[in-house]
Enzyme design. Sequence first.
Site, mmCIF file in Angstrom:
data_model
loop_
_atom_site.group_PDB
_atom_site.id
_atom_site.type_symbol
_atom_site.label_atom_id
_atom_site.label_comp_id
_atom_site.label_asym_id
_atom_site.label_seq_id
_atom_site.Cartn_x
_atom_site.Cartn_y
_atom_site.Cartn_z
ATOM 1 N N LYS A 139 0.807 -1.050 0.086
ATOM 2 C CA LYS A 139 0.041 0.024 -0.026
ATOM 3 C C LYS A 139 0.958 1.413 -0.033
ATOM 4 C CE LYS A 139 -3.913 -2.367 2.173
ATOM 5 N NZ LYS A 139 -3.344 -3.606 2.263
HETATM 6 P P1 OMP Z 1 -7.271 -11.768 6.126
HETATM 7 O O1 OMP Z 1 -8.299 -10.963 6.498
HETATM 8 O O2 OMP Z 1 -6.614 -12.372 7.091
HETATM 9 O O3 OMP Z 1 -7.822 -12.760 5.068
HETATM 10 O O4 OMP Z 1 -6.213 -10.865 5.344
HETATM 11 C C1 OMP Z 1 -6.715 -9.752 4.417
HETATM 12 C C2 OMP Z 1 -5.451 -9.220 3.692
HETATM 13 O O5 OMP Z 1 -5.875 -8.362 2.673
HETATM 14 C C3 OMP Z 1 -4.464 -8.428 4.639
HETATM 15 O O6 OMP Z 1 -3.024 -8.451 4.207
HETATM 16 C C4 OMP Z 1 -4.847 -7.030 4.583
HETATM 17 O O7 OMP Z 1 -3.791 -6.049 4.591
HETATM 18 C C5 OMP Z 1 -5.556 -7.013 2.908
HETATM 19 N N1 OMP Z 1 -6.433 -5.887 2.447
HETATM 20 C C6 OMP Z 1 -7.551 -5.870 3.367
HETATM 21 O O8 OMP Z 1 -7.735 -6.780 4.261
HETATM 22 N N2 OMP Z 1 -8.717 -4.970 3.203
HETATM 23 C C7 OMP Z 1 -8.333 -4.014 2.022
HETATM 24 O O9 OMP Z 1 -9.289 -3.228 1.628
HETATM 25 C C8 OMP Z 1 -7.242 -4.260 1.552
HETATM 26 C C9 OMP Z 1 -6.296 -5.200 1.478
HETATM 27 C C10 OMP Z 1 -5.241 -5.495 0.427
HETATM 28 O O10 OMP Z 1 -4.685 -4.435 -0.193
HETATM 29 O O11 OMP Z 1 -4.963 -6.668 0.130
#
Ligand code: OMP
Length: 276
Positions: free
Chosen positions: A97
């Site tokens: 990000k």
């Molecule tokens: P889990 O919730 O464990 O499946 O992880 C979600 C992953 O996606 C993490 O690495 C977050 O940083 C990323 N993420 C989000 O959860 N929400 C967003 O809006 C954007 C991201 C991302 O850019 O991947």
Amino acid sequence: MKYIDKLEKTSKKNNSLLCIGLDSDYHKLPRFLLDNRYPQFAFNKAIIDATYDLVAAYKPNSAFYEVQGEHGILQLKMTCEYIRAKYRFIPVILDAKRGDIGESNDRYDRFAFEYLGVDAITLHPYLGSEALEPFLKHADKMCYILCRTSNAGAGEFQDLKTGNIPLYQVVAKHISDSWNKNKNCGLVVGATYAREIKIVRKLAPSLQLLIPGVGAQGGDLKKAVQYAMDKSGEGFVINASRSIIFASNDEDFAKRAREEALKLRDQINYFRKGGK
Ligand code: OMP
């Protein structure tokens, strides 16, 4: 090889639009791995070897490595190099990000694409395309730009109206219409906001979508898949991190990660085919 070509090749081969997030929190690793000199890498390697035939992509989140200092960053690099050496058609998305002024972005860009050698990166749009040019200039990479994030407070800025249009919609349309000259822009839209995915897909009919927020964050997988599909039934990847990689923190962690990955891959495909 271009990100988009790797993604297409691997997603076809594995019949998968699943992205596994390698958010390999040191403190959640199985205890028996902690004796290892490179425990995050050993963990990732086991997860990757157990799931390489089920995924479209992997997405390590830089935060979980940076917090461990130089040793963590080294293990992030080892992970990226391992995927590139052993599974060369599986694309790697660095979730970092980034989004600074151009001069600083140039260094972030080199960290991601030269030092780590990843295929895609997540970026903030706030500073505009001029600032993101160091990333956007790479036609062979993918820039996944935050549009509608999955977190509870996402609307604080993203729902603000500019004229009569919420900011996240302005971002979606603007990136689709003006930033995608190199066909290397994608949008990040959280599965926790299914209605917004539908709107974003209309505004950006041909952009790749990266959709996190299923599993641990409780997003609606069925709606996310149905709304994210482009005309060809593709055009997106669904990311899950904790629900897959930490399905178990015992000796069987890689096997359990495979089971969860298989289940999610098949659910995604079921909903792609119109399953209820
Ligand atoms: P889990 O919730 O464990 O499946 O992880 C979600 C992953 O996606 C993490 O690495 C977050 O940083 C990323 N993420 C989000 O959860 N929400 C967003 O809006 C954007 C991201 C991302 O850019 O991947």
